[in-house]
Design an enzyme around this catalytic site. Sequence first.
Site, PDB file in Angstrom:
ATOM      1  N   CYS A  54      25.385  -5.122 -42.737  1.00  0.00           N
ATOM      2  CA  CYS A  54      25.552  -5.478 -41.321  1.00  0.00           C
ATOM      3  C   CYS A  54      26.455  -6.695 -41.182  1.00  0.00           C
ATOM      4  CB  CYS A  54      24.191  -5.740 -40.689  1.00  0.00           C
ATOM      5  SG  CYS A  54      24.321  -6.221 -38.948  1.00  0.00           S
ATOM      6  N   CYS A  67      25.505  -9.172 -38.467  1.00  0.00           N
ATOM      7  CA  CYS A  67      24.336  -9.996 -38.778  1.00  0.00           C
ATOM      8  C   CYS A  67      24.704 -11.091 -39.767  1.00  0.00           C
ATOM      9  CB  CYS A  67      23.213  -9.161 -39.403  1.00  0.00           C
ATOM     10  SG  CYS A  67      22.954  -7.550 -38.664  1.00  0.00           S
ATOM     11  N   ASP A  68      25.508 -10.765 -40.765  1.00  0.00           N
ATOM     12  CA  ASP A  68      25.677 -11.672 -41.907  1.00  0.00           C
ATOM     13  C   ASP A  68      27.087 -12.224 -42.101  1.00  0.00           C
ATOM     14  OD1 ASP A  68      23.011 -11.198 -42.508  1.00  0.00           O
ATOM     15  OD2 ASP A  68      23.481  -9.448 -43.735  1.00  0.00           O
TER      16      ASP A  68
END
Length: 338
Positions: free
Chosen positions: A143, A146-147
């Site tokens: 992701c 997300c990261d």
Amino acid sequence: MDITGDAMAETRKTKVLIIGSGPAGYTAGVYAARAMLEPILVQGIEPGGQLTTTTEVENWPGDTEVQGPDLMVRMQDHAKAMGCEVIGDIVSDLNLSERPFRAKGDSGTEYVADAVILATGARAKWLGLPSEEKFKGFGVSACATCDGFFYRGQEIVVIGGGNTAVEEALFLTNFASKVTLIHRRDELRAEKILVDRLMKNPKIEPLWSHTLEEVVGTDNPLGVEAVRVRNVKSGEITEIPCKGVFVAIGHAPANELVKDQLETHMGGYVVTKPGSTETSIPGVFAAGDLTDHVYRQAVTSAGMGCMAALDAERFLAEAETAGAPEGAEHAAPLTPQD
Ligand code: FAD
Ligand code: NAP
């Protein structure tokens, strides 16, 4: 609402239980609520579904550009405003062997429903390498939104050649000094508009016809230092230094609740009757990525969510007028609502 003997265990009865809160689930919620079916929607572990893991969405009709998470909040608000009850719970068990159908939530709540709309979508696939598993959460991710932020000024690799891989590679250039897109073939399956953007981006270097062999890194602290890749034509192994590895090799249907109860095909997608969302069990409908191995788009999922609510409405109306719905022979008769 009933409270059973166990003080914490609640039983909720509904005409329509919708499982999943992606575009399919929320759209089913809007339509089922407007049909006065008073649906209950259980959101699952990822409220809003896959679009909450991306940034710009450019192909949602009516919005030239919208942020995925914002779009999903709007869909949730829309479903609620129409009268769909949205519950933050995860269905851990679903019994479709008799009607009314019964679902158990992680919260302890039991949901009892005359019809069920399955909209559990899909989840990221992994390569299955031991080194991928070892560094998951410590340099290996599926992701980018997300990261990606953790890799400012670092070199990153992305594995895959579809829309997700190309979008993730483009997004990661906001943070990374360099992104290497590693694809097992020499042609991307992503949409042309995305491929054009990728090829024009000076921070992205495609590496064609290579597969990931191993993620290499340190043990203490756990962290990625490089990937070992194999040239599929020559067999040659090379090492690419990087701090982050983003695996974007597609998605598999989230069918755990139903794979032993419903007919599936093409690697686990729930089979529906052509032109309908009816599954192999009357009263159970499936919509979105759970059933779609071809299109897998937000708009097609939403469309199928609409179809599922309309199919459920017709099923329940027939059940009411006929006493028992067509094809009900394998299931118990519907019980009256509270
Ligand atoms: P999902 O969005 O997968 O949602 C599934 C829902 O089911 C989740 O809410 C989850 O919590 C819930 N659930 C699962 N198991 C349970 C359970 N046991 N109990 C309760 N709930 C459960 N499509 C586009 O059209 N345009 C794009 O720009 C685009 N970008 C994308 C970017 C990325 C990074 C990804 C991964 C996908 C993208 N897609 C895009 C594809 C799109 O997101 C999917 O096609 C769409 O989200 C599928 O919707 P869905 O409702 O079927 O399921
Ligand atoms: P996808 O289209 O299935 O692509 C997966 C990619 O990973 C393919 O390039 C595939 O290679 C590669 N791959 C698969 N298994 C692999 C393995 N074991 N090792 C190495 N490479 C592997 O999946 P996706 O990109 O996640 O997209 C899923 C769906 O969501 C699609 O329908 C897509 O259109 C949709 N989506 C849409 C948007 C958008 O509209 N902007 C954005 C993201 C996703 P091959 O090409 O060789 O098969």
